[in-house]
Motif scaffolding. Structure first.
Motif, PDB file in Angstrom:
ATOM      1  N   GLN A  39      37.646  84.864  13.016  1.00  0.00           N
ATOM      2  CA  GLN A  39      37.852  83.947  14.124  1.00  0.00           C
ATOM      3  C   GLN A  39      39.174  83.227  13.946  1.00  0.00           C
ATOM      4  O   GLN A  39      39.367  82.482  12.979  1.00  0.00           O
ATOM      5  CB  GLN A  39      36.714  82.932  14.216  1.00  0.00           C
ATOM      6  CG  GLN A  39      36.763  82.077  15.465  1.00  0.00           C
ATOM      7  CD  GLN A  39      35.450  81.349  15.707  1.00  0.00           C
ATOM      8  OE1 GLN A  39      34.610  81.212  14.819  1.00  0.00           O
ATOM      9  NE2 GLN A  39      35.260  80.900  16.941  1.00  0.00           N
ATOM     10  N   LYS A  43      40.176  81.185  19.511  1.00  0.00           N
ATOM     11  CA  LYS A  43      39.645  82.475  19.952  1.00  0.00           C
ATOM     12  C   LYS A  43      38.189  82.621  19.552  1.00  0.00           C
ATOM     13  O   LYS A  43      37.699  81.927  18.670  1.00  0.00           O
ATOM     14  CB  LYS A  43      40.470  83.611  19.366  1.00  0.00           C
ATOM     15  CG  LYS A  43      41.909  83.652  19.870  1.00  0.00           C
ATOM     16  CD  LYS A  43      42.607  84.905  19.390  1.00  0.00           C
ATOM     17  CE  LYS A  43      44.021  84.992  19.951  1.00  0.00           C
ATOM     18  NZ  LYS A  43      44.714  86.243  19.504  1.00  0.00           N
ATOM     19  N   GLU A  44      37.521  83.561  20.195  1.00  0.00           N
ATOM     20  CA  GLU A  44      36.133  83.830  19.854  1.00  0.00           C
ATOM     21  C   GLU A  44      36.054  84.646  18.561  1.00  0.00           C
ATOM     22  O   GLU A  44      36.987  85.351  18.197  1.00  0.00           O
ATOM     23  CB  GLU A  44      35.447  84.590  20.997  1.00  0.00           C
ATOM     24  CG  GLU A  44      35.305  83.779  22.272  1.00  0.00           C
ATOM     25  CD  GLU A  44      34.499  84.500  23.328  1.00  0.00           C
ATOM     26  OE1 GLU A  44      34.178  83.870  24.350  1.00  0.00           O
ATOM     27  OE2 GLU A  44      34.190  85.676  23.134  1.00  0.00           O
ATOM     28  N   ARG A  45      34.916  84.534  17.903  1.00  0.00           N
ATOM     29  CA  ARG A  45      34.690  85.337  16.708  1.00  0.00           C
ATOM     30  C   ARG A  45      34.600  86.801  17.111  1.00  0.00           C
ATOM     31  O   ARG A  45      33.908  87.142  18.067  1.00  0.00           O
ATOM     32  CB  ARG A  45      33.414  84.880  16.019  1.00  0.00           C
ATOM     33  CG  ARG A  45      33.220  85.410  14.618  1.00  0.00           C
ATOM     34  CD  ARG A  45      32.063  84.729  13.927  1.00  0.00           C
ATOM     35  NE  ARG A  45      32.300  83.297  13.736  1.00  0.00           N
ATOM     36  CZ  ARG A  45      31.552  82.514  12.988  1.00  0.00           C
ATOM     37  NH1 ARG A  45      30.500  83.025  12.349  1.00  0.00           N
ATOM     38  NH2 ARG A  45      31.808  81.230  12.886  1.00  0.00           N
ATOM     39  N   GLU A  46      35.296  87.674  16.368  1.00  0.00           N
ATOM     40  CA  GLU A  46      35.304  89.085  16.707  1.00  0.00           C
ATOM     41  C   GLU A  46      34.900  89.947  15.525  1.00  0.00           C
ATOM     42  O   GLU A  46      35.165  89.616  14.370  1.00  0.00           O
ATOM     43  CB  GLU A  46      36.679  89.530  17.217  1.00  0.00           C
ATOM     44  CG  GLU A  46      37.777  89.543  16.190  1.00  0.00           C
ATOM     45  CD  GLU A  46      39.081  90.155  16.691  1.00  0.00           C
ATOM     46  OE1 GLU A  46      39.106  90.706  17.816  1.00  0.00           O
ATOM     47  OE2 GLU A  46      40.071  90.085  15.944  1.00  0.00           O
TER      48      GLU A  46
END
Length: 122
Positions: A39, A43-46
């Motif tokens: 993350q 931003k979103e966790r990917e």
């Protein structure tokens, strides 16, 4: 109680390598698939990479294929993420996760580590 403990993050220059480790309890390690998410700020966790319980099958985010390698050592109850040719865009907090039915969606995994910071400067 399931525990996942990451280590190995740091501050490196672009092109350098790092190896992240995730130590798990024996029970978790023996019958759970495991993986890594990251993350970045804002931003979103990917999803980054995953490995099944036996270690025979691995999966990667397209942008890290050929640079990152996920592995697990049953003798040490530890999962690794070898990261080579690091880029500034790899900068993020990296989390390990585990679940009997691992999901590339963060919400689909039950167990998480506390995260380790990876910072890559150019």
């Amino acid at each position: 109680q399931v525990q996942l403990v990451e280590s190995g993050g740091g501050l490196v220059q672009a092109g350098d390598s790092l190896r992240l480790s995730c130590a798990a309890s024996r029970r978790t390690f023996s019958d759970h698939a495991m993986g890594w998410f990251r993350q970045a700020p804002g931003k979103e966790r990917e999803f980054v990479a995953a490995i099944n319980w036996s270690g025979r099958n691995t999966y990667y985010l397209d942008s890290v294929k050929g640079r990152f390698t996920i592995s697990r050592d049953s003798a040490k109850n530890t999962m690794y993420l070898q990261m080579n040719s690091l880029k500034p865009e790899d900068t993020a907090v990296y989390y390990c996760a585990a679940d009997r039915t691992f999901s590339v969606l963060p919400a689909g995994n039950d167990y998480w580590g506390q995260g380790t910071q990876v910072t890559v400067f150019s």
